[in-house]
Structures are given as structure tokens and as C-alpha cells.
Design a protein around this motif. Structure first.
Motif, PDB file in Angstrom:
ATOM      1  N   UNK A 155       0.907  -1.060   0.047  1.00 17.53           N
ATOM      2  CA  UNK A 155      -0.025   0.126  -0.024  1.00 17.53           C
ATOM      3  C   UNK A 155       0.922   1.183  -0.178  1.00 17.53           C
ATOM      4  N   UNK A 156       2.152   1.033   0.265  1.00 18.41           N
ATOM      5  CA  UNK A 156       2.906   2.175   0.073  1.00 18.41           C
ATOM      6  C   UNK A 156       3.156   2.590  -1.488  1.00 18.41           C
ATOM      7  N   UNK A 157       2.695   1.686  -2.419  1.00 16.96           N
ATOM      8  CA  UNK A 157       2.933   2.124  -3.669  1.00 16.96           C
ATOM      9  C   UNK A 157       1.861   3.017  -4.107  1.00 16.96           C
ATOM     10  N   UNK A 158       0.685   2.865  -3.580  1.00 16.65           N
ATOM     11  CA  UNK A 158      -0.335   3.873  -3.806  1.00 16.65           C
ATOM     12  C   UNK A 158       0.112   5.268  -3.316  1.00 16.65           C
ATOM     13  N   UNK A 159       0.581   5.311  -1.976  1.00 22.07           N
ATOM     14  CA  UNK A 159       1.248   6.692  -1.550  1.00 22.07           C
ATOM     15  C   UNK A 159       2.299   7.236  -2.368  1.00 22.07           C
ATOM     16  N   UNK A 160       3.128   6.458  -2.873  1.00 19.36           N
ATOM     17  CA  UNK A 160       4.095   6.808  -3.523  1.00 19.36           C
ATOM     18  C   UNK A 160       3.694   7.311  -5.138  1.00 19.36           C
ATOM     19  N   UNK A 161       2.723   6.468  -5.565  1.00 18.27           N
ATOM     20  CA  UNK A 161       2.306   6.991  -7.115  1.00 18.27           C
ATOM     21  C   UNK A 161       1.719   8.201  -6.816  1.00 18.27           C
ATOM     22  N   UNK A 194       8.683   2.424   6.780  1.00 21.08           N
ATOM     23  CA  UNK A 194      10.152   2.086   7.426  1.00 21.08           C
ATOM     24  C   UNK A 194      10.224   1.535   8.807  1.00 21.08           C
ATOM     25  N   UNK A 195       9.330   2.085   9.617  1.00 23.57           N
ATOM     26  CA  UNK A 195       9.307   2.060  11.276  1.00 23.57           C
ATOM     27  C   UNK A 195       8.665   0.567  11.143  1.00 23.57           C
ATOM     28  N   UNK A 196       7.462   0.572  10.268  1.00 20.93           N
ATOM     29  CA  UNK A 196       6.720  -0.667  10.514  1.00 20.93           C
ATOM     30  C   UNK A 196       7.349  -1.962  10.174  1.00 20.93           C
ATOM     31  N   UNK A 197       8.029  -1.696   9.112  1.00 23.31           N
ATOM     32  CA  UNK A 197       8.864  -2.873   8.520  1.00 23.31           C
ATOM     33  C   UNK A 197      10.142  -3.456   9.417  1.00 23.31           C
ATOM     34  N   UNK A 198      10.725  -2.309   9.963  1.00 26.94           N
ATOM     35  CA  UNK A 198      11.666  -3.024  10.922  1.00 26.94           C
ATOM     36  C   UNK A 198      11.320  -3.259  11.933  1.00 26.94           C
ATOM     37  N   UNK A 199      10.058  -2.648  12.668  1.00 30.37           N
ATOM     38  CA  UNK A 199       9.461  -3.412  13.714  1.00 30.37           C
ATOM     39  C   UNK A 199       9.066  -4.918  13.557  1.00 30.37           C
ATOM     40  N   UNK A 200       8.508  -5.341  12.338  1.00 31.42           N
ATOM     41  CA  UNK A 200       7.989  -6.383  12.089  1.00 31.42           C
ATOM     42  C   UNK A 200       9.195  -7.635  11.638  1.00 31.42           C
ATOM     43  N   UNK A 201      10.099  -7.123  10.784  1.00 28.42           N
ATOM     44  CA  UNK A 201      11.103  -8.035  10.304  1.00 28.42           C
ATOM     45  C   UNK A 201      12.414  -7.584  10.266  1.00 28.42           C
ATOM     46  N   UNK A 202      12.683  -6.431  11.323  1.00 25.22           N
ATOM     47  CA  UNK A 202      14.153  -6.147  11.447  1.00 25.22           C
ATOM     48  C   UNK A 202      14.547  -5.546  10.026  1.00 25.22           C
ATOM     49  N   UNK A 203      16.085  -6.098   9.650  1.00 24.67           N
ATOM     50  CA  UNK A 203      16.716  -5.731   8.666  1.00 24.67           C
ATOM     51  C   UNK A 203      16.164  -6.195   7.481  1.00 24.67           C
ATOM     52  N   UNK A 204      15.547  -7.504   7.595  1.00 22.62           N
ATOM     53  CA  UNK A 204      15.152  -8.026   6.418  1.00 22.62           C
ATOM     54  C   UNK A 204      14.039  -7.341   5.951  1.00 22.62           C
ATOM     55  N   UNK A 205      13.174  -6.900   6.810  1.00 20.80           N
ATOM     56  CA  UNK A 205      12.068  -5.874   6.385  1.00 20.80           C
ATOM     57  C   UNK A 205      12.392  -4.632   5.851  1.00 20.80           C
ATOM     58  N   UNK A 206      13.604  -4.112   5.882  1.00 17.14           N
ATOM     59  CA  UNK A 206      14.117  -2.862   5.411  1.00 17.14           C
ATOM     60  C   UNK A 206      14.770  -3.352   3.909  1.00 17.14           C
ATOM     61  N   UNK A 207      15.067  -4.187   4.010  1.00 16.15           N
ATOM     62  CA  UNK A 207      15.682  -4.878   2.727  1.00 16.15           C
ATOM     63  C   UNK A 207      14.680  -5.049   1.816  1.00 16.15           C
ATOM     64  N   UNK A 208      13.666  -5.660   2.063  1.00 21.63           N
ATOM     65  CA  UNK A 208      12.597  -5.855   1.292  1.00 21.63           C
ATOM     66  C   UNK A 208      11.838  -4.673   0.892  1.00 21.63           C
ATOM     67  N   UNK A 209      11.666  -3.693   1.840  1.00 21.38           N
ATOM     68  CA  UNK A 209      11.267  -2.297   1.571  1.00 21.38           C
ATOM     69  C   UNK A 209      11.858  -1.585   0.584  1.00 21.38           C
ATOM     70  N   UNK A 210      13.244  -1.657   0.518  1.00 24.00           N
ATOM     71  CA  UNK A 210      14.002  -1.279  -0.461  1.00 24.00           C
ATOM     72  C   UNK A 210      13.849  -1.493  -2.030  1.00 24.00           C
ATOM     73  N   UNK A 211      13.690  -2.956  -1.835  1.00 26.82           N
ATOM     74  CA  UNK A 211      13.541  -3.615  -3.014  1.00 26.82           C
ATOM     75  C   UNK A 211      12.212  -3.159  -3.568  1.00 26.82           C
ATOM     76  N   UNK A 212      11.234  -2.916  -2.873  1.00 25.54           N
ATOM     77  CA  UNK A 212       9.804  -2.808  -3.237  1.00 25.54           C
ATOM     78  C   UNK A 212       9.841  -1.043  -3.785  1.00 25.54           C
ATOM     79  N   UNK A 213      10.584  -0.376  -2.937  1.00 21.21           N
ATOM     80  CA  UNK A 213      10.434   1.127  -3.504  1.00 21.21           C
ATOM     81  C   UNK A 213      11.171   1.219  -4.854  1.00 21.21           C
TER      82      UNK A 213
END
Length: 254
Positions: A155-161, A194-213
Motif C-alpha cells: 500500500x506504500x505503492x499507492x502513496x508513492x504513486x 520504514x518504522x513498521x517494516x523494521x518493527x516486524x522483520x528488522x533488517x529483512x523488513x528494511x531490505x524488502x522495503x528497499x527492493x519494493x521502493x
């Protein structure tokens, strides 16, 4: 006076979030708030928080279904059905329409015309079949933490678009949403995720977030190159494809 305006702004934000929930989900909200396009548009930056609520529901469905059966394929089907019931088919419809338009290899005006057609074409049908096969396979393999993560990041994709994109048509429902969002709204949304991703999956969450962005920006630029900007359909397509990316990345990283 400052306190008055602060409370007024808070009430306006809450109303906007309720409208966002009512518009983007099928969850019963026992609050009667009159639809307002401006409030909906301004609340899009909080769309990932709606994703967090959806993620909690999916996590619960996964847990409860897992108590009944240990078969991951059955659980995956239950999750797909649950998500459709929670969100409806609004974004999936956008995925099909986008495939019909962009894969037609027609001129810009014709692509936009095809995307507005309520009938589904061959390209849309094929993309939906592939989408549900992929989602079934990914959901049957991914760990439960990603059930919380993928609705948020997608759903970040909608915000970014809405914040970074330009509308391809002169008018339309999504045009109002884009008009209410600028780069700063998209950045707020990125910070939230970013805060939610780190809170849920730590570094893996941030890595996936970067790929998604990276994927979201790439997809947005390719759509702009073909039809001159984004539409409501392409935003829906971006959301669903980003969801698949997050699930797939979750499998790879584990």
C-alpha cells in the motif's frame, strides 16, 4: 486557540482515515462519515496503516486455519479468500485493466480507452491467472511475519504513486487523490512503512522495503513512458505486483 485547531485537525485526520478504510476495504466501520474526496486524498499517506490492519486479519486467519489443518495449500487458499473479502477486487481489477491496456501495444489514447473498458480482455485474464497462481504458491511457502508485512509495503505503492506521479488523464476519480498529494506526503508514508517494516522483520523488513521502493519507481516510470502518467488502474496494478514481490522476497531471504 492552538488547542482548538489541533483538535480540529485531529478530527479531520480521523475522518479521513475512516473514509480511507471505508473506500479501500470492505471491513464494517460502525461510523457514519460523509464521503469527501479531499479528505480521502489527504489520508492516502496513511494507507499503509490500513495495510497493517489487513495484515493483522490475515495473520489471525493464518493462525486459526493452521489450528484446523496443517496443510499449507489449504491455508494459502483461505488467506486469498480472506483478503478478497477484506479488500474486495478493486486493486485486482486495476491489475487486469492495466494488463489489457499496456500489453495492447496500441497508442496512448487507445491504451487509456482499453483500460476504461469494463470488459476484461485476454491479457487481463492471463495476468489474473498468473497472479493467483503466484500468490497461492508464495502464501503456501512464506513465513507468517510476512503476512503482516506485505499488505503494508504494497500500500506504500499507492502513496508513492500519488505523491510522485502525474495523472495520465485530464479527469477521473484518482485525479482528485493525486491532486491532494505531493512529495512530502509520500515521504511521510515511506517513514511510516520504514518504522513498521523494521518493527516486524528488522533488517529483512528494511531490505524488502528497499527492493519494493525500487520496483514501485521503476513500474511508475514504465507506465509514464507508455501512457504519459499513472491512473487508478495502474496504481492498483502496482499495489498487487508489489505484494507479490514482497512475498517472493520473503521466501528468498528465508
Amino acid at each position: 486557540m492552538k488547542l482548538y485547531f489541533k483538535k480540529k485537525r485531529k478530527r479531520k485526520m480521523i475522518k479521513g482515515f475512516i473514509i480511507l478504510m471505508q473506500f479501500m476495504t470492505r471491513l464494517p466501520i460502525p461510523v457514519n462519515v460523509e464521503y469527501d474526496e479531499e479528505k480521502l486524498g489527504k489520508s492516502v499517506k496513511y494507507f499503509p496503516l490500513v495495510g497493517a490492519i489487513i495484515g493483522v486479519f490475515l495473520f489471525a486467519v493464518n493462525f486459526l486455519t493452521g489450528k484446523i489443518t496443517g496443510n499449507r495449500q489449504i491455508i494459502a487458499i483461505a488467506l486469498i479468500i480472506a483478503e478478497i473479502l477484506i479488500t474486495g477486487l478493486i486493486h485486482i481489477d486495476g491489475l487486469a485493466d492495466t494488463a489489457d491496456g499496456l500489453f495492447s501495444y496500441a497508442k496512448k489514447e487507445k491504451m487509456l480507452e482499453i483500460m476504461k473498458d469494463s470488459r476484461i480482455g485476454t491479457n487481463g485474464t492471463v495476468i489474473l491467472i498468473l497472479y493467483f497462481i503466484a500468490k497461492f504458491v508464495f502464501l503456501s511457502q512464506v513465513k507468517s511475519g510476512y503476512l503482516l508485512l506485505y499488505p503494508i509495503i504494497s500500500r506504500l505503492s499507492t502513496s508513492m504513486n500519488a505523491g510522485f506521479g502525474e495523472y495520465a488523464r485530464k479527469d477521473g476519480m484518482s485525479n482528485g487523490i493525486i491532486d491532494q498529494n505531493e512529495k512530502k506526503e509520500a515521504i511521510i508514508s515511506i517513514i511510516i512503512v520504514t518504522l513498521l517494516s523494521f518493527g516486524i522483520m528488522k533488517i529483512k523488513g528494511l531490505t524488502i522495503l528497499l527492493l519494493a521502493i525500487i520496483f514501485i519507481l521503476w513500474f511508475m516510470q514504465n507506465v509514464k513512458r507508455k501512457i504519459g502518467g499513472i491512473t487508478g488502474d495502474t496504481m492498483g496494478a502496482s499495489l498487487e505486483l508489489t505484494a507479490l514481490l514482497v512475498l517472493f522476497a520473503g521466501i528468498i531471504l528465508n
